[in-house]
Design a protein around this motif. Sequence first.
Motif, PDB file in Angstrom:
ATOM      1  N   TYR A 539       0.828  -1.203   0.000  1.00  0.00           N
ATOM      2  CA  TYR A 539       0.000   0.000   0.000  1.00  0.00           C
ATOM      3  C   TYR A 539       0.863   1.254   0.000  1.00  0.00           C
ATOM      4  CZ  TYR A 539      -3.265   3.575   1.549  1.00  0.00           C
ATOM      5  OH  TYR A 539      -4.003   4.717   1.644  1.00  0.00           O
ATOM      6  N   TRP A 610      -2.873  -4.792  -3.733  1.00  0.00           N
ATOM      7  CA  TRP A 610      -3.851  -3.718  -3.903  1.00  0.00           C
ATOM      8  C   TRP A 610      -4.358  -3.611  -5.336  1.00  0.00           C
ATOM      9  CZ3 TRP A 610      -5.812  -1.031   0.247  1.00  0.00           C
ATOM     10  CH2 TRP A 610      -5.143  -1.232   1.465  1.00  0.00           C
ATOM     11  N   PRO A 613      -8.491  -2.321  -4.298  1.00  0.00           N
ATOM     12  CA  PRO A 613      -8.337  -1.728  -2.957  1.00  0.00           C
ATOM     13  C   PRO A 613      -9.435  -2.122  -1.984  1.00  0.00           C
ATOM     14  CG  PRO A 613      -7.884  -0.097  -4.663  1.00  0.00           C
ATOM     15  CD  PRO A 613      -8.415  -1.311  -5.368  1.00  0.00           C
TER      16      PRO A 613
END
Length: 707
Positions: A539, A610, A613
């Motif tokens: 992230y 991700w 998300p």
Amino acid sequence: LTQLTITTERRGQAALDRGEVGRKRKREGDPYVKFKIGGKEVFRSRTINKNLNPVWDEKVSLLVDSLREPLYVKVFDYDFGLQDDFMGSAYLYLESLEHQRNLDVTLDLEDPQYPDHDLGTLDLAVTLSPKEGDFREATMLLRRSWKRSNKQLHSSMRLSDVHRKAQLWRGIVSISLIEARDLQPMDANGFSDPYVKFRLGHQKYKSKTIPKTLNPQWREQFDFHLYEEQGGFIDITVWDKDAGKKDDFMGRCSVDLSPLSKEHTHKLDVPLEEGEGMLVLLVTLTGAAAVSISDLSVNILDDPHERHQILQRYSVLRSFHNLKDVGMVQVKVIRAERLMAADVTGKSDPFCVVELSNDRLQTHTVYKNLNPEWNKVFTFNVKDIHSVLEVTVYDEDRDRSADFLGKVAIPLLNIQNGERKAYALKSKELTGPTKGVIFLEIDVIFNAVKAGLRTLIPIEQKYIEDEPRVSKQLLLQNFNRVRSCILFLINAGCYINSCFEWHSPQRSICAFLLFVLVVWNFELYMIPLALLLPLAWNYILVASGKDTRQDVVSDLLEDEDEDYEKDDKDPERKGFINKLYAIQDVCISVQNALDEVASYGERIKNTFNWTVPFLSWLAIVALCVATVLIYYIPLRYIVLAWGVNKFTKKLRDPYNIDNNELLDFLSRVPSDIQVVGVILSLLPLHTHSPRTLELLLLLLPLLLLKG
């Protein structure tokens, strides 16, 4: 101008067999009628399900500019998800009609390619009269389930009331296929390989095959749309799967939905007719789903009061109210530009099909136009926020299958609400561009808590799917995907082994100290905490602009060449002997197994980098909750509770459908091949050129490495 009033009624047996090789005579059909004047469709009747002697009893008034133009009538058999079958056509010559007189006309349906075949008759009550005054209901808008004149006559009517009138079906039938008992043996070994086919109107479903058993247990669940207020009949047939030859019929039965009460689960033991044994089903009827078509002038989200009510409906405070109602999506299909010319005249007759899971809606056809404007609003009920919205443009052809013009696939989680955007049309496989763009405006409103809970249950299966076929190119591609995942694990093992081998003293010393520290202080809460580390690390990289995803776009597209097209153009060659059919079944099984292994390996990777998300955040929430629970609750109690729940599940609910929450979660994470389709669907318009796309794919690995 002349006013033409028509009442349709069709009687007489229809002969659907036109003598062509491979066509089968149908015992039933779902007919509807199209009326055209001057090549333009002016009215379409409703569909009568499962009837070759339908009675519509519909009335429509049409404006006729010239009596020299005949009324062209075409009858079709509606097929859900497929091209509708042509059932016959006829001409009504208006010059031969008397004015101000109600005439009963019988038209003999014909097929221009087979003029000698009897295709039945169409009965019309026709009245030809001069146009009088302002008649709002004398237009083609009668073919919609609600009339625009309602808005003019009742200006005070709320948009929610209009929306209810636009609804296309009245409820959902949820069916759980539990098991069968004492089926008839069809094979030489004394067993059968049974599977079940379901049909409700135009909707069809086929269960999986259970090999070598007379008491199969499927435990599959699926939904059908209920169109009739009084219910309907579900036709069920049981078949024995045979490799290389025609499957054996084992029996049939039907379920009458009319006596079943709604919002209640009914357990049914249905005996088979024309065979032996019975089926065990669970049937649940629920209320109507919010699916509709309307014009841009009637848009519920443009009304602030209606929008506020919808936002309240899916607010966090109502997270545990009606868990199946996850959200709603509204799609505005505005227009398309620069479409491919599919006709010899250099034009096309485009129409647009919008699909979300098993929901499929369609616009009207704009004739002889490469820049059509539809200006329609489609509203769908969202049952799974991980669904993909598919918008496909076709060219309508007279008495032939529609030609494909282009397609876009947009995941609901990738939609920017209220943004009117032009999407470049792609090929059927979404691997390359076609000509033209389509302008869409999409709004998605959903409850995140419901969407998260929905992620942990099985994905809804589609009614209509392509038949599996052998493809050496696809087989090689799936093998390379599995090899990539295995190589990743091997490389990780080699890296760990290098620490044991002391190839790098500094690294080995650090690994040794870390190992001693972790083992000495190990607690179970460290397991989900450790899984949080790669999520957090990726992230940070994504947030800083460094995309850590693999360069899968060019790898997966380099094989999408002419060989792939050649391999799939001829899906089934006739004349194969039975052994080759058996080999084909084996190849399909191996091909699907490779795809399954590769997909789950890629989905685990994409959860932590991700790619989606929402799923990464959901994984973070789940791992944090697990960390807290394991920290405060001793392991023995957790294991004990798990064991008690596992052993008593069948005692508490004998008909419970087994599922694995972790596998259901991973099934929502896109694989690399799905990521490729999403990326290509969202590319800017100027990349639709093949040369530009090729250069972009060649530069993409460097761009990813440089961040």
